[in-house]
Design a protein around this motif. Structure first.
Motif, PDB file in Angstrom:
ATOM      1  N   PRO A  71      12.512 -55.646  14.555  1.00 52.11           N
ATOM      2  CA  PRO A  71      12.429 -55.505  13.376  1.00 52.11           C
ATOM      3  C   PRO A  71      13.039 -53.934  12.747  1.00 52.11           C
ATOM      4  N   PRO A  72      13.540 -53.890  11.746  1.00 50.69           N
ATOM      5  CA  PRO A  72      13.914 -52.596  11.122  1.00 50.69           C
ATOM      6  C   PRO A  72      13.090 -51.482  11.185  1.00 50.69           C
ATOM      7  N   GLU A  73      11.590 -51.747  10.949  1.00 48.46           N
ATOM      8  CA  GLU A  73      10.842 -50.767  10.940  1.00 48.46           C
ATOM      9  C   GLU A  73      10.488 -50.085  12.377  1.00 48.46           C
ATOM     10  N   LYS A  74      11.252 -50.611  13.466  1.00 53.56           N
ATOM     11  CA  LYS A  74      10.947 -50.012  14.974  1.00 53.56           C
ATOM     12  C   LYS A  74      12.112 -49.375  14.993  1.00 53.56           C
ATOM     13  N   ARG A  75      12.361 -48.656  14.406  1.00 56.99           N
ATOM     14  CA  ARG A  75      13.656 -47.674  14.533  1.00 56.99           C
ATOM     15  C   ARG A  75      13.833 -46.988  15.899  1.00 56.99           C
ATOM     16  N   PHE A  76      12.776 -46.359  16.301  1.00 62.25           N
ATOM     17  CA  PHE A  76      12.898 -45.723  17.574  1.00 62.25           C
ATOM     18  C   PHE A  76      13.103 -46.711  18.793  1.00 62.25           C
ATOM     19  N   PHE A  77      12.689 -47.779  18.770  1.00 67.13           N
ATOM     20  CA  PHE A  77      12.823 -48.709  19.762  1.00 67.13           C
ATOM     21  C   PHE A  77      14.259 -49.265  19.899  1.00 67.13           C
ATOM     22  N   ARG A  78      14.861 -49.543  18.665  1.00 71.04           N
ATOM     23  CA  ARG A  78      16.057 -49.663  18.324  1.00 71.04           C
ATOM     24  C   ARG A  78      17.106 -48.560  18.783  1.00 71.04           C
ATOM     25  N   MET A  79      16.750 -47.399  18.582  1.00 68.70           N
ATOM     26  CA  MET A  79      17.593 -46.130  18.955  1.00 68.70           C
ATOM     27  C   MET A  79      17.579 -46.134  20.593  1.00 68.70           C
ATOM     28  N   VAL A  80      16.329 -46.278  21.102  1.00 65.90           N
ATOM     29  CA  VAL A  80      16.370 -46.304  22.596  1.00 65.90           C
ATOM     30  C   VAL A  80      17.478 -47.290  23.375  1.00 65.90           C
TER      31      VAL A  80
ATOM     32  N   GLY B 155      17.585 -43.324  28.027  1.00 61.58           N
ATOM     33  CA  GLY B 155      17.403 -44.474  27.257  1.00 61.58           C
ATOM     34  C   GLY B 155      16.271 -45.310  27.994  1.00 61.58           C
ATOM     35  N   VAL B 156      16.276 -45.536  29.557  1.00 59.88           N
ATOM     36  CA  VAL B 156      15.702 -46.326  30.383  1.00 59.88           C
ATOM     37  C   VAL B 156      14.311 -45.568  30.555  1.00 59.88           C
ATOM     38  N   ALA B 157      14.339 -44.148  30.473  1.00 57.08           N
ATOM     39  CA  ALA B 157      13.013 -43.509  30.661  1.00 57.08           C
ATOM     40  C   ALA B 157      12.308 -43.754  29.188  1.00 57.08           C
ATOM     41  N   LEU B 158      12.800 -43.506  28.163  1.00 53.34           N
ATOM     42  CA  LEU B 158      12.070 -44.063  27.091  1.00 53.34           C
ATOM     43  C   LEU B 158      11.637 -45.140  26.864  1.00 53.34           C
ATOM     44  N   LEU B 159      12.343 -46.153  27.270  1.00 56.13           N
ATOM     45  CA  LEU B 159      12.058 -47.788  27.366  1.00 56.13           C
ATOM     46  C   LEU B 159      10.767 -47.778  28.157  1.00 56.13           C
ATOM     47  N   ALA B 160      10.760 -47.113  29.422  1.00 56.39           N
ATOM     48  CA  ALA B 160       9.578 -47.227  30.066  1.00 56.39           C
ATOM     49  C   ALA B 160       8.489 -46.727  29.503  1.00 56.39           C
ATOM     50  N   TYR B 161       8.540 -45.740  28.814  1.00 60.62           N
ATOM     51  CA  TYR B 161       7.525 -45.006  27.905  1.00 60.62           C
ATOM     52  C   TYR B 161       6.736 -46.046  27.026  1.00 60.62           C
ATOM     53  N   ILE B 162       7.817 -46.564  26.252  1.00 60.13           N
ATOM     54  CA  ILE B 162       7.720 -47.646  25.219  1.00 60.13           C
ATOM     55  C   ILE B 162       6.777 -48.981  25.942  1.00 60.13           C
ATOM     56  N   ILE B 163       7.196 -49.355  27.090  1.00 64.51           N
ATOM     57  CA  ILE B 163       6.445 -50.576  27.521  1.00 64.51           C
ATOM     58  C   ILE B 163       5.242 -49.985  28.239  1.00 64.51           C
TER      59      ILE B 163
ATOM     60  N   ALA C 223      24.858 -46.147  19.285  1.00 64.07           N
ATOM     61  CA  ALA C 223      25.652 -46.614  20.315  1.00 64.07           C
ATOM     62  C   ALA C 223      27.198 -46.322  20.289  1.00 64.07           C
ATOM     63  N   ALA C 224      27.826 -46.380  19.096  1.00 62.64           N
ATOM     64  CA  ALA C 224      29.171 -45.867  18.995  1.00 62.64           C
ATOM     65  C   ALA C 224      29.463 -44.629  19.370  1.00 62.64           C
ATOM     66  N   ALA C 225      28.457 -43.738  18.753  1.00 65.36           N
ATOM     67  CA  ALA C 225      28.690 -42.362  18.978  1.00 65.36           C
ATOM     68  C   ALA C 225      28.434 -41.879  20.411  1.00 65.36           C
TER      69      ALA C 225
ATOM     70  N   LEU D 130      22.998 -48.951  25.423  1.00 63.03           N
ATOM     71  CA  LEU D 130      24.036 -49.835  24.961  1.00 63.03           C
ATOM     72  C   LEU D 130      25.372 -49.081  25.054  1.00 63.03           C
ATOM     73  N   GLY D 131      25.226 -47.857  24.420  1.00 61.84           N
ATOM     74  CA  GLY D 131      26.652 -46.867  24.308  1.00 61.84           C
ATOM     75  C   GLY D 131      26.881 -46.550  25.746  1.00 61.84           C
ATOM     76  N   GLY D 132      26.060 -46.210  26.522  1.00 61.71           N
ATOM     77  CA  GLY D 132      26.197 -45.642  27.993  1.00 61.71           C
ATOM     78  C   GLY D 132      26.654 -46.821  28.568  1.00 61.71           C
TER      79      GLY D 132
END
Length: 150
Positions: A79-88, A131-139, A7-9, A93-95
């Motif tokens: 949860p920490p093991e859901k890294r991909f979701f956190r990155m999405v 991020g929103v496109a990937l979130l839609a995929y996850i959902i 997010a900071a990057a 957030l960064g944007g």
């Protein structure tokens, strides 16, 4: 990579590119990068995506603050093991933070990526859309991630 680092990057790269455009160009100036395909065009956007609802800075600032607060809340709950979701969520957030910083400082968002067949946008917008496109995929396709938040 940590969600917070991503997010900071996104925020830092977005703000840096907008700074280069602001100090090196005047509003509405356009520089061809690839003739007839890609231009750097400095736009001061007081609206949202595609310049809709121009001049509603207080509205978009309020919505951005609420979205950012919700994203931070959910990133902490994932949860920490859901890294991909956190990155999405971190991309979004960064944007969102990048565009909010512009609205708070200038009363507009700096847009500059111009393909001439699409409204002018910036790197924060790109991170949000990806991020929103990937979130839609996850959902749609990975519902067990969403159930872990219940």
């Amino acid at each position: 990579m940590s969600a917070w680092i991503l997010a900071a990057a996104v925020f830092i790269i977005d703000q840096f590119t907008k700074y280069i455009v602001r100090v090196g160009m005047v509003p509405h100036q356009s520089i061809p990068v690839i003739k007839d395909i890609l231009y750097i065009t400095y736009i001061q956007n007081t609206g949202a995506a595609f310049s809709i609802l121009q001049g509603r800075v207080i509205f978009f600032t309020t919505v951005s603050l609420m979205v950012i607060a919700a994203l931070i809340f959910y990133i902490f709950r994932i949860p920490p093991e859901k890294r991909f979701f956190r990155m999405v969520l971190s991309l979004i957030l960064g944007g969102a933070a990048g565009n909010l910083a512009d609205r708070l400082r200038f009363g507009y968002v700096v847009d500059f990526i111009d393909f001439r067949v699409w409204p002018v946008f910036n790197l924060a917008d790109s991170a949000i859309v990806i991020g929103v496109a990937l979130l839609a995929y996850i959902i749609i396709f990975d519902s067990h991630i969403m159930k872990s938040l219940e």
